[in-house]
Structures are given as C-alpha cells and as structure tokens.
Write an enzyme that holds these catalytic residues in place. Structure first.
Site, PDB file in Angstrom:
ATOM      1  N   GLY A   1       0.670  -1.116  -0.090  1.00  0.00           N
ATOM      2  CA  GLY A   1      -0.145  -0.040  -0.059  1.00  0.00           C
ATOM      3  C   GLY A   1       0.820   1.225   0.245  1.00  0.00           C
TER       4      GLY A   1
ATOM      5  CG  PHE B   1     -12.281   0.426   3.273  1.00  0.00           C
ATOM      6  CD1 PHE B   1     -11.474  -0.373   4.148  1.00  0.00           C
ATOM      7  CD2 PHE B   1     -12.247   0.297   2.001  1.00  0.00           C
ATOM      8  CE1 PHE B   1     -10.497  -1.146   3.322  1.00  0.00           C
ATOM      9  CE2 PHE B   1     -11.294  -0.447   1.398  1.00  0.00           C
ATOM     10  CZ  PHE B   1     -10.334  -1.294   2.102  1.00  0.00           C
TER      11      PHE B   1
ATOM     12  CE  LYS C   1      -8.925   3.916   7.893  1.00  0.00           C
ATOM     13  NZ  LYS C   1      -9.672   2.527   7.943  1.00  0.00           N
TER      14      LYS C   1
ATOM     15  CG  ASP D   1      -5.562  -3.543  -1.419  1.00  0.00           C
ATOM     16  OD1 ASP D   1      -5.045  -2.985  -0.240  1.00  0.00           O
ATOM     17  OD2 ASP D   1      -5.996  -4.596  -1.380  1.00  0.00           O
TER      18      ASP D   1
ATOM     19  CG  ASP E   1      -7.725   0.397  10.387  1.00  0.00           C
ATOM     20  OD1 ASP E   1      -8.622   1.376  10.778  1.00  0.00           O
ATOM     21  OD2 ASP E   1      -8.339  -0.764  10.078  1.00  0.00           O
TER      22      ASP E   1
ATOM     23  CG  ASP F   1      -1.259   1.303   3.489  1.00  0.00           C
ATOM     24  OD1 ASP F   1      -0.784   1.105   4.546  1.00  0.00           O
ATOM     25  OD2 ASP F   1      -1.819   0.741   2.690  1.00  0.00           O
TER      26      ASP F   1
HETATM   27  P1  IMP Z   1      -3.589  -2.161  10.964  1.00  0.00           P
HETATM   28  O1  IMP Z   1      -2.648  -2.992  11.297  1.00  0.00           O
HETATM   29  O2  IMP Z   1      -5.219  -2.362  11.461  1.00  0.00           O
HETATM   30  O3  IMP Z   1      -3.116  -0.781  11.488  1.00  0.00           O
HETATM   31  O4  IMP Z   1      -3.963  -2.078   9.403  1.00  0.00           O
HETATM   32  C1  IMP Z   1      -2.515  -1.671   8.643  1.00  0.00           C
HETATM   33  C2  IMP Z   1      -2.847  -2.426   7.156  1.00  0.00           C
HETATM   34  O5  IMP Z   1      -4.625  -2.501   6.976  1.00  0.00           O
HETATM   35  C3  IMP Z   1      -2.723  -1.131   6.142  1.00  0.00           C
HETATM   36  O6  IMP Z   1      -1.144  -1.252   5.837  1.00  0.00           O
HETATM   37  C4  IMP Z   1      -3.352  -1.382   5.253  1.00  0.00           C
HETATM   38  O7  IMP Z   1      -2.959  -2.456   4.161  1.00  0.00           O
HETATM   39  C5  IMP Z   1      -4.837  -2.199   5.789  1.00  0.00           C
HETATM   40  N1  IMP Z   1      -5.961  -1.114   5.564  1.00  0.00           N
HETATM   41  C6  IMP Z   1      -6.296  -0.541   6.809  1.00  0.00           C
HETATM   42  N2  IMP Z   1      -7.291   0.707   6.743  1.00  0.00           N
HETATM   43  C7  IMP Z   1      -7.356   0.435   5.323  1.00  0.00           C
HETATM   44  C8  IMP Z   1      -8.207   1.204   4.334  1.00  0.00           C
HETATM   45  O8  IMP Z   1      -8.906   2.047   4.744  1.00  0.00           O
HETATM   46  N3  IMP Z   1      -8.090   0.984   3.104  1.00  0.00           N
HETATM   47  C9  IMP Z   1      -7.153  -0.067   2.778  1.00  0.00           C
HETATM   48  N4  IMP Z   1      -6.571  -0.939   3.440  1.00  0.00           N
HETATM   49  C10 IMP Z   1      -6.581  -0.461   4.936  1.00  0.00           C
END
Ligand code: IMP
Length: 181
Positions: A49, A158, A137, A165, A109, A106
C-alpha cells in the site's frame, strides 16, 4: 457531477485530491528531512500500500546517502476489515543495527501492524525508529500506537486509491476515495 466509483459493489467518493496529497506529502518530507539529515537513514517501505506515497515522499526528502528497503506484512485477508493477526511475509536484507530507521506505511488503522513492526525492528538494536504514515485513523486504534509523521489524520472510513486497495484493486488511483458511510 458524481465522481464516485464502484468496486466490488461498494461505492467510493473522492475524499482527498491529488493537490492536497502533494501538499501534505511535501510537508511530511520536510519534517523527516529536518530529523534525519546527516544520519544516513534507512527508509523501510511497507508493501504494497505504501508504494505510491513512498515514491513521492522519498523524492521530496531527497537525501542521497539514504537507503531504501521493502518489507511486507499482512493483516487484511480480503475485504475491509482487519483479521487482527499480523504476519511478516517479506523481511529486510539490510542490517539495521545502529541505523536510523524511518518506516513508511500507507495507513495506521488498528495500529497492530505498526506496533509489531516497530517492536520487531527495535529488537534488532537500531539507533532510532521513526514511523511515517500517509493516513492515520486514531479512532480505529486498538493499540494506542501514534505515528511520528502523518500526512492526514482521518475518521474511521475505509479508504481506496493512491496505493490503498480493496481486494488488490484501486491502488492506481491518483486521488484518495472513501467508502460511503
Ligand atoms: P492495522 O494493522 O489495522 O493498523 O492496518 C494496517 C493495514 O491494513 C494497512 O497497511 C492497510 O494495508 C490495511 N488497511 C487499513 N485500513 C485500510 C483502509 O481504509 N483501506 C485500505 N487498506 C486499509
């Protein structure tokens, strides 16, 4: 005029335009340059990403002595929600001991990927670890992880485009789109 797009039956609306993205990427590049200039930093780009953000950001940071490496983790297994389990799929080739590291991601979350990555890297005894993300976020956080640099702080929508993606689709878009609520 409706500039929305539909992917996998979900409708996405323009959220951040290329001009806004360019402005904030430039700002983050300035912040990073001030912190790591003269330190021979190693930039660690998180695939897939962050590829577009990293390409724009690193040209702006413009430190010729810096190096760039790529890593890959997975937490999403399709669709729009995280599995909560973070797996490393591709690791580093460069020795990070004593290096000043800047991770380029990228989106933060839940923060689970970021937290695991920083912990993994810190165990390899670098001089410092900083974390740069295109999107942050905070309301989705399950960890309290806070990036050192963020181009945009956004609500828990999202997001698609500019590298991000939905099931592998939409990464090519120059603007960032958000799913309708
Ligand atoms: P986390 O571990 O939950 O912080 O998420 C990390 C990964 O989830 C990111 O590197 C993205 O690849 C994916 N991700 C989280 N939120 C989104 C979104 O809104 N759109 C697309 N991919 C996301």
């Amino acid at each position: 005029m409706d500039n929305s797009i539909v992917l996998n039956g979900m409708r996405f609306f323009p959220y951040l335009r290329k001009e806004q993205i360019d402005r904030e990427v430039e700002r983050v590049a300035r912040e990073i340059r001030l912190d790591v200039e003269g330190k021979n930093p190693l930039f660690i780009v998180v695939l897939t990403g962050a590829f577009m953000f990293a390409a724009d950001l690193l040209r702006q940071v413009g430190i010729n002595e810096s190096q760039i490496e790529f890593v890959r983790y997975s937490s999403y297994e399709g669709g729009t929600s995280t599995t909560g389990k973070v797996k490393q799929l591709m690791g580093l080739r460069e020795d990070v001991k004593g290096r000043d590291l800047v991770i380029i991601e990228d989106i933060v979350d839940t923060g689970l990927t970021a937290e695991k990555m920083v912990a993994d890297l810190k165990s390899k005894e670098p001089a410092s670890v900083k974390f740069a993300t295109l999107l942050y976020k905070p309301e989705s956080s399950r960890t309290g992880f806070r990036p050192d640099y963020a181009a945009f702080v956004i609500p828990p929508k999202f997001i698609l485009g500019y590298g991000l993606d939905l099931d592998g689709k939409g990464r090519n878009l120059a603007d960032i789109y958000a799913c309708e609520d």
